[in-house]
Design a protein around this motif. Structure first.
Motif, PDB file in Angstrom:
ATOM      1  N   ILE A   9       0.858  -1.172   0.000  1.00 24.07           N
ATOM      2  CA  ILE A   9       0.000   0.000   0.000  1.00 24.07           C
ATOM      3  C   ILE A   9       0.893   1.221   0.000  1.00 24.07           C
ATOM      4  N   HIS A  10       0.525   2.220  -0.775  1.00 25.77           N
ATOM      5  CA  HIS A  10       1.367   3.390  -0.983  1.00 25.77           C
ATOM      6  C   HIS A  10       0.576   4.655  -0.645  1.00 25.77           C
ATOM      7  N   GLY A  11       1.166   5.514   0.164  1.00 26.40           N
ATOM      8  CA  GLY A  11       0.490   6.760   0.481  1.00 26.40           C
ATOM      9  C   GLY A  11       1.017   7.377   1.762  1.00 26.40           C
ATOM     10  N   ILE A  12       0.378   8.468   2.160  1.00 29.10           N
ATOM     11  CA  ILE A  12       0.809   9.263   3.309  1.00 29.10           C
ATOM     12  C   ILE A  12      -0.353   9.396   4.283  1.00 29.10           C
ATOM     13  N   LEU A  13      -0.092   9.123   5.534  1.00 32.03           N
ATOM     14  CA  LEU A  13      -1.083   9.275   6.591  1.00 32.03           C
ATOM     15  C   LEU A  13      -0.692  10.458   7.460  1.00 32.03           C
ATOM     16  N   LEU A  14      -1.604  11.389   7.640  1.00 30.83           N
ATOM     17  CA  LEU A  14      -1.350  12.551   8.497  1.00 30.83           C
ATOM     18  C   LEU A  14      -1.854  12.214   9.896  1.00 30.83           C
ATOM     19  N   LEU A  15      -0.994  11.583  10.660  1.00 26.83           N
ATOM     20  CA  LEU A  15      -1.365  11.094  11.987  1.00 26.83           C
ATOM     21  C   LEU A  15      -1.325  12.218  13.019  1.00 26.83           C
ATOM     22  N   ASP A  16      -2.337  12.249  13.867  1.00 29.66           N
ATOM     23  CA  ASP A  16      -2.335  13.111  15.048  1.00 29.66           C
ATOM     24  C   ASP A  16      -1.722  12.292  16.170  1.00 29.66           C
ATOM     25  N   LYS A  17      -0.412  12.455  16.364  1.00 29.49           N
ATOM     26  CA  LYS A  17       0.296  11.614  17.335  1.00 29.49           C
ATOM     27  C   LYS A  17      -0.207  11.886  18.753  1.00 29.49           C
ATOM     28  N   PRO A  18      -0.535  10.813  19.485  1.00 35.14           N
ATOM     29  CA  PRO A  18      -1.023  11.022  20.853  1.00 35.14           C
ATOM     30  C   PRO A  18       0.114  11.285  21.837  1.00 35.14           C
ATOM     31  N   LEU A  19      -0.263  11.817  22.976  1.00 37.70           N
ATOM     32  CA  LEU A  19       0.678  12.062  24.061  1.00 37.70           C
ATOM     33  C   LEU A  19       1.216  10.744  24.587  1.00 37.70           C
ATOM     34  N   GLY A  20       2.521  10.704  24.845  1.00 41.57           N
ATOM     35  CA  GLY A  20       3.113   9.557  25.519  1.00 41.57           C
ATOM     36  C   GLY A  20       3.762   8.527  24.622  1.00 41.57           C
ATOM     37  N   LEU A  21       3.496   8.561  23.321  1.00 42.79           N
ATOM     38  CA  LEU A  21       4.121   7.615  22.394  1.00 42.79           C
ATOM     39  C   LEU A  21       5.304   8.274  21.696  1.00 42.79           C
ATOM     40  N   SER A  22       6.364   7.504  21.495  1.00 38.17           N
ATOM     41  CA  SER A  22       7.450   7.989  20.650  1.00 38.17           C
ATOM     42  C   SER A  22       6.964   7.983  19.204  1.00 38.17           C
ATOM     43  N   SER A  23       7.685   8.660  18.328  1.00 41.37           N
ATOM     44  CA  SER A  23       7.300   8.683  16.916  1.00 41.37           C
ATOM     45  C   SER A  23       7.343   7.288  16.319  1.00 41.37           C
ATOM     46  N   ASN A  24       8.336   6.494  16.719  1.00 39.19           N
ATOM     47  CA  ASN A  24       8.434   5.151  16.164  1.00 39.19           C
ATOM     48  C   ASN A  24       7.306   4.255  16.686  1.00 39.19           C
ATOM     49  N   GLN A  25       6.943   4.399  17.943  1.00 41.03           N
ATOM     50  CA  GLN A  25       5.819   3.628  18.466  1.00 41.03           C
ATOM     51  C   GLN A  25       4.528   3.980  17.737  1.00 41.03           C
ATOM     52  N   ALA A  26       4.327   5.273  17.476  1.00 41.28           N
ATOM     53  CA  ALA A  26       3.136   5.703  16.746  1.00 41.28           C
ATOM     54  C   ALA A  26       3.154   5.163  15.319  1.00 41.28           C
ATOM     55  N   LEU A  27       4.323   5.198  14.682  1.00 45.13           N
ATOM     56  CA  LEU A  27       4.455   4.659  13.323  1.00 45.13           C
ATOM     57  C   LEU A  27       4.100   3.178  13.285  1.00 45.13           C
ATOM     58  N   GLN A  28       4.653   2.403  14.205  1.00 45.83           N
ATOM     59  CA  GLN A  28       4.422   0.965  14.173  1.00 45.83           C
ATOM     60  C   GLN A  28       2.967   0.625  14.462  1.00 45.83           C
ATOM     61  N   ALA A  29       2.334   1.382  15.369  1.00 53.43           N
ATOM     62  CA  ALA A  29       0.914   1.156  15.640  1.00 53.43           C
ATOM     63  C   ALA A  29       0.079   1.445  14.401  1.00 53.43           C
ATOM     64  N   ALA A  30       0.372   2.560  13.721  1.00 57.04           N
ATOM     65  CA  ALA A  30      -0.376   2.914  12.519  1.00 57.04           C
ATOM     66  C   ALA A  30      -0.090   1.934  11.386  1.00 57.04           C
ATOM     67  N   ARG A  31       1.154   1.510  11.258  1.00 57.32           N
ATOM     68  CA  ARG A  31       1.510   0.581  10.176  1.00 57.32           C
ATOM     69  C   ARG A  31       0.780  -0.750  10.333  1.00 57.32           C
ATOM     70  N   ARG A  32       0.654  -1.225  11.577  1.00 55.87           N
ATOM     71  CA  ARG A  32      -0.074  -2.472  11.808  1.00 55.87           C
ATOM     72  C   ARG A  32      -1.548  -2.326  11.441  1.00 55.87           C
ATOM     73  N   LEU A  33      -2.136  -1.178  11.789  1.00 52.68           N
ATOM     74  CA  LEU A  33      -3.544  -0.956  11.478  1.00 52.68           C
ATOM     75  C   LEU A  33      -3.775  -0.836   9.976  1.00 52.68           C
ATOM     76  N   VAL A  34      -2.889  -0.103   9.303  1.00 55.77           N
ATOM     77  CA  VAL A  34      -3.004   0.063   7.851  1.00 55.77           C
ATOM     78  C   VAL A  34      -2.679  -1.247   7.137  1.00 55.77           C
ATOM     79  N   GLY A  35      -1.792  -2.039   7.742  1.00 57.26           N
ATOM     80  CA  GLY A  35      -1.349  -3.270   7.109  1.00 57.26           C
ATOM     81  C   GLY A  35      -0.298  -3.049   6.062  1.00 57.26           C
ATOM     82  N   ALA A  36       0.475  -1.962   6.218  1.00 55.26           N
ATOM     83  CA  ALA A  36       1.490  -1.629   5.222  1.00 55.26           C
ATOM     84  C   ALA A  36       2.753  -2.441   5.442  1.00 55.26           C
ATOM     85  N   ALA A  37       3.304  -2.974   4.366  1.00 55.46           N
ATOM     86  CA  ALA A  37       4.524  -3.767   4.471  1.00 55.46           C
ATOM     87  C   ALA A  37       5.727  -2.897   4.813  1.00 55.46           C
TER      88      ALA A  37
END
Length: 305
Positions: A9-37
């Motif tokens: 899947i190809h594209g850009i997600l404009l995530l509203d990062k929540p308080l308390g997560l590192s950027s990488n933690q937020a990325l991995q959570a979003a990537r799992r939900l999107v299912g992006a390789a």
């Protein structure tokens, strides 16, 4: 959907990062939900910061590094009279000093030298690496950390609100600027010290009016199926919206497809550009030289529109 299965899947997600997560933690959570390789982010936000974190998936990851240098805007909350080891709420209090009586003119006089091209010392607790080791790891070990200064650009630094010992600021700055360091320098100029108590990123160029998606919204979209989930993503070309668009004819498309430079002629505007083929498919991030020749910086392998 099965979050363990990944897809192209190809594209850009404009995530509203929540308080308390590192950027990488937020990325991995979003990537799992999107299912992006494949996924990457376009510049870190501290765990205590919230707001816009553009995430790139698939072929869009090829422009993630380039977007790191984009102009950004923040809303920051600064507490005067207290300095901490990390220059924010995470650290231990180093010193507490009385805050002098302040008026608008005094605050403006302290802010003025922090605008424009300035020399800034990043926080010791930062992700900057020395000899391959992030500075925050050295600092947490108790090692002496010598942080080199750097030149950064602050385009705008204004007071939105002043309430007691707390200032709410609007900051627009270039790549590499630490808002925590701006808070420290402001506190030093006012003679009382300061630290950052809140930070929200408002936009990152070219996403100047972002329709951000929260992790909760992304989770709900994932539960609803692939179509609502894919609707959360912007196309890869959205990351190139602020640079010129070059459209090639069939012959030029073939030349570029072989990885060869494409002469555009003396009337072509030099500089970086997005390059589209004759089938209206984004082909590359390119650069036109002063010789009028288009050369590829990063090529894309996107499916036809």
């Amino acid at each position: 959907m099965n979050r363990r299965s990944f897809r192209d899947i190809h594209g850009i997600l404009l995530l509203d990062k929540p308080l308390g997560l590192s950027s990488n933690q937020a990325l991995q959570a979003a990537r799992r939900l999107v299912g992006a390789a494949k996924g990457g982010h376009t510049g870190s936000l501290d765990p205590l910061a919230t707001g816009l974190l553009p995430l790139c998936f698939g072929e869009a990851t090829k422009i993630a590094g380039w977007l790191l240098g984009s102009r950004k805007a923040y809303e920051a909350e600064v507490k005067l009279g207290v300095t901490t080891t990390t220059a924010d709420l995470e650290g231990e209090v180093v010193e507490t000093r009385p805050v002098p009586g302040l008026d608008d003119a005094t605050v403006e006089a302290a802010l003025a030298p922090l605008r424009g091209l300035i020399t800034q010392v990043p926080p010791a607790y930062s992700a900057i690496k020395q000899d391959g080791v992030p500075l925050y790891i050295r600092a947490r070990r108790g090692e002496a950390v010598d942080v080199p200064s750097r030149q950064v650009e602050v385009y705008r630094l204004d007071v939105l609100e002043r309430a007691g010992d707390t200032l709410r600021l609007h900051v627009e700055c270039g790549s590499g600027t630490y808002v925590r360091s701006l808070a420290v320098d402001l506190g030093a100029a006012l003679g009382c010290g300061a630290h950052l108590t809140g930070l929200r990123r408002l936009w990152v160029e070219p996403f100047m009016a972002p329709a951000m998606v929260t992790l909760d919204e992304l989770h709900a979209a994932a539960e609803a199926g692939p179509d609502p989930l894919d609707a959360c993503l912007l196309p890869t070309e959205a990351g190139l919206a602020h640079i010129p668009r070059v459209e090639l004819d069939a012959a030029q498309t073939r030349v570029l497809g072989f990885g060869q430079p494409v002469p555009l002629g003396a009337t072509a505007t030099p500089g970086r550009c997005g390059v589209w083929g004759d089938d209206q498919r984004l082909m590359a991030l390119g650069e036109v030289g002063t010789d009028g020749v288009l050369r590829v910086l990063r090529g894309f392998n996107l499916p036809p529109p």
